[in-house]
Design a protein around this motif. Structure first.
Motif, mmCIF file in Angstrom:
data_model
loop_
_atom_site.group_PDB
_atom_site.id
_atom_site.type_symbol
_atom_site.label_atom_id
_atom_site.label_comp_id
_atom_site.label_asym_id
_atom_site.label_seq_id
_atom_site.Cartn_x
_atom_site.Cartn_y
_atom_site.Cartn_z
ATOM 1 N N ILE A 123 0.849 -1.195 0.000
ATOM 2 C CA ILE A 123 0.000 0.000 0.000
ATOM 3 C C ILE A 123 0.884 1.245 0.000
ATOM 4 N N ASP A 124 0.449 2.274 -0.711
ATOM 5 C CA ASP A 124 1.234 3.506 -0.817
ATOM 6 C C ASP A 124 0.612 4.686 -0.082
ATOM 7 N N GLY A 125 -0.704 4.658 0.117
ATOM 8 C CA GLY A 125 -1.363 5.782 0.753
ATOM 9 C C GLY A 125 -2.679 5.368 1.371
ATOM 10 N N LEU A 126 -3.203 6.236 2.224
ATOM 11 C CA LEU A 126 -4.459 5.983 2.925
ATOM 12 C C LEU A 126 -5.401 7.163 2.769
ATOM 13 N N ILE A 127 -6.692 6.847 2.600
ATOM 14 C CA ILE A 127 -7.760 7.824 2.752
ATOM 15 C C ILE A 127 -8.692 7.265 3.824
ATOM 16 N N VAL A 128 -8.757 7.953 4.944
ATOM 17 C CA VAL A 128 -9.607 7.518 6.054
ATOM 18 C C VAL A 128 -10.537 8.681 6.368
ATOM 19 N N VAL A 129 -11.757 8.588 5.874
ATOM 20 C CA VAL A 129 -12.609 9.777 5.815
ATOM 21 C C VAL A 129 -13.196 10.204 7.154
ATOM 22 N N ASP A 130 -13.154 9.319 8.155
ATOM 23 C CA ASP A 130 -13.771 9.682 9.432
ATOM 24 C C ASP A 130 -12.741 10.048 10.500
ATOM 25 N N LEU A 131 -11.533 10.401 10.077
ATOM 26 C CA LEU A 131 -10.522 10.917 11.007
ATOM 27 C C LEU A 131 -10.198 12.360 10.631
ATOM 28 N N PRO A 132 -10.679 13.338 11.371
ATOM 29 C CA PRO A 132 -10.412 14.742 11.045
ATOM 30 C C PRO A 132 -8.972 15.118 11.389
ATOM 31 N N PRO A 133 -8.507 16.253 10.895
ATOM 32 C CA PRO A 133 -7.130 16.670 11.174
ATOM 33 C C PRO A 133 -6.796 16.769 12.658
ATOM 34 N N GLU A 134 -7.800 17.042 13.473
ATOM 35 C CA GLU A 134 -7.563 17.137 14.921
ATOM 36 C C GLU A 134 -7.088 15.804 15.507
ATOM 37 N N GLU A 135 -7.290 14.721 14.778
ATOM 38 C CA GLU A 135 -6.883 13.391 15.238
ATOM 39 C C GLU A 135 -5.651 12.890 14.489
ATOM 40 N N ASP A 136 -4.829 13.789 13.949
ATOM 41 C CA ASP A 136 -3.686 13.371 13.138
ATOM 42 C C ASP A 136 -2.705 12.469 13.885
ATOM 43 N N PRO A 156 -16.659 21.329 -0.686
ATOM 44 C CA PRO A 156 -17.185 22.686 -0.911
ATOM 45 C C PRO A 156 -17.418 23.476 0.373
ATOM 46 N N THR A 157 -17.504 22.799 1.503
ATOM 47 C CA THR A 157 -17.721 23.496 2.776
ATOM 48 C C THR A 157 -16.421 23.755 3.534
ATOM 49 N N THR A 158 -15.283 23.371 2.951
ATOM 50 C CA THR A 158 -13.987 23.649 3.578
ATOM 51 C C THR A 158 -13.607 25.098 3.276
ATOM 52 N N ASP A 159 -13.878 25.990 4.222
ATOM 53 C CA ASP A 159 -13.660 27.419 3.962
ATOM 54 C C ASP A 159 -12.188 27.800 4.180
ATOM 55 N N ASP A 160 -11.877 29.058 3.951
ATOM 56 C CA ASP A 160 -10.492 29.521 4.023
ATOM 57 C C ASP A 160 -9.908 29.390 5.427
ATOM 58 N N LYS A 161 -10.735 29.397 6.430
ATOM 59 C CA LYS A 161 -10.255 29.231 7.805
ATOM 60 C C LYS A 161 -9.886 27.776 8.077
ATOM 61 N N ARG A 162 -10.662 26.858 7.499
ATOM 62 C CA ARG A 162 -10.458 25.430 7.749
ATOM 63 C C ARG A 162 -9.392 24.816 6.846
ATOM 64 N N LEU A 163 -9.256 25.333 5.626
ATOM 65 C CA LEU A 163 -8.396 24.710 4.620
ATOM 66 C C LEU A 163 -6.948 24.513 5.093
ATOM 67 N N PRO A 164 -6.289 25.496 5.718
ATOM 68 C CA PRO A 164 -4.904 25.263 6.149
ATOM 69 C C PRO A 164 -4.774 24.074 7.101
ATOM 70 N N LYS A 165 -5.753 23.861 7.953
ATOM 71 C CA LYS A 165 -5.717 22.720 8.867
ATOM 72 C C LYS A 165 -5.843 21.406 8.109
ATOM 73 N N VAL A 166 -6.706 21.388 7.091
ATOM 74 C CA VAL A 166 -6.879 20.191 6.269
ATOM 75 C C VAL A 166 -5.587 19.851 5.523
ATOM 76 N N LEU A 167 -4.905 20.891 5.051
ATOM 77 C CA LEU A 167 -3.700 20.687 4.244
ATOM 78 C C LEU A 167 -2.453 20.412 5.078
ATOM 79 N N GLU A 168 -2.517 20.702 6.351
ATOM 80 C CA GLU A 168 -1.320 20.735 7.198
ATOM 81 C C GLU A 168 -0.470 19.462 7.095
#
Length: 263
Positions: A123-136, A156-168
């Motif tokens: 396996i090369d990568g994971l997508i786990v959709v029910d783990l938010p960035p706060e649980e990294d 579409p609901t990932t606003d400019d305030k949330r996006l940096p956390k998602v990308l971190e």
């Protein structure tokens, strides 16, 4: 660099867009899904997204939910999914594989054991959709330390305030969900997706791949044209569910891949 990083670097050098195909492990049975998986690279698939069947797939629409139920009814397990990857790797050491699923089976297995087995299987990568960035710290960071990409979804609901956390701590690529809702719920619209992709790309150097709502070669071309590539899942899973022969499903996949690659 993972196989995912290598593949996207190659595509960039070639000036081509990526085509990512999702299939459900064990649908309708292990043999058929492995046969399909083995045929995907020749059909033009750049990255394989392999779904792990789960009893409560909250992000998935009816088509993929039903595929998961068929797989579970056929006694598909995480162990068998990893064995599918090993069997695939026996003949293909290059095509990137992303395991897509939910955290419960990983948690039940134990993160350390799961990561060891996943990397060993290929396996090369994971997508786990029910783990938010706060649980990294739970899985994302350990996965990246183990050499796996951890791919995050932006919506579409990932606003400019949330996006940096998602990308971190995201790596490999960013998966942009083109619609609000579950998989297969509506058609992706390039006019809506384009500005969102541009917004994400302004904050990351990672490729941005768009999924959800892409069902035809034309829409694959349109969406890939305004992103770094596209993902198709429900449409492929639906072909399998219709009872189509593997070669016919692969012909359909090739038409989608050709559409994306012509963007």
């Amino acid at each position: 660099m993972t196989r995912i990083d290598t593949r996207f670097a190659q595509l960039k050098d070639e000036g081509r867009k990526a085509f990512v195909a999702y299939i459900m492990a064990g649908d309708p049975n292990v043999e058929s899904s492995l046969e399909l998986m083995k045929g995907l690279p020749e059909a033009g698939v750049d990255v394989i997204e392999l779904g792990v069947p789960f009893t409560d797939p909250m992000a998935d629409g009816p088509t993929i939910q039903e595929a998961g139920q068929r797989a579970l009814a056929g006694k598909m397990t995480l162990d068998k999914t990893l064995q599918m990857v090993r069997d695939f790797r026996a003949g293909d050491a290059e095509t990137p594989i992303v395991l897509m699923g939910y955290y419960n089976p990983i948690y039940s297995r134990g993160v350390k054991r799961f990561l060891s087995e996943a990397t060993e299987a290929g396996i090369d990568g994971l997508i786990v959709v029910d783990l938010p960035p706060e649980e990294d710290d739970e899985l994302c960071i350990p996965a990246q330390e183990a050499g796996l990409n951890f791919i995050r979804l932006a919506t579409p609901t990932t606003d400019d305030k949330r996006l940096p956390k998602v990308l971190e701590n995201t790596s490999g690529f960013v998966y942009y969900v083109s619609i609000t809702g579950i998989t297969g719920a509506a058609a992706a619209q390039a006019t809506d997706v384009g500005p969102e992709v541009a917004r994400i790309k302004s904050q990351t150097d990672l490729p941005v791949i768009v999924g959800f709502g892409i069902r035809t070669p034309e829409s694959a071309k349109e969406i890939a044209g305004i992103a770094d590539g596209c993902v198709v899942g429900s449409a492929i899973v639906g072909e399998m569910a219709s009872g189509a022969r593997t070669e016919d499903v692969l012909a359909f996949v090739k038409s989608l891949a050709d559409g994306a690659h012509s963007a």
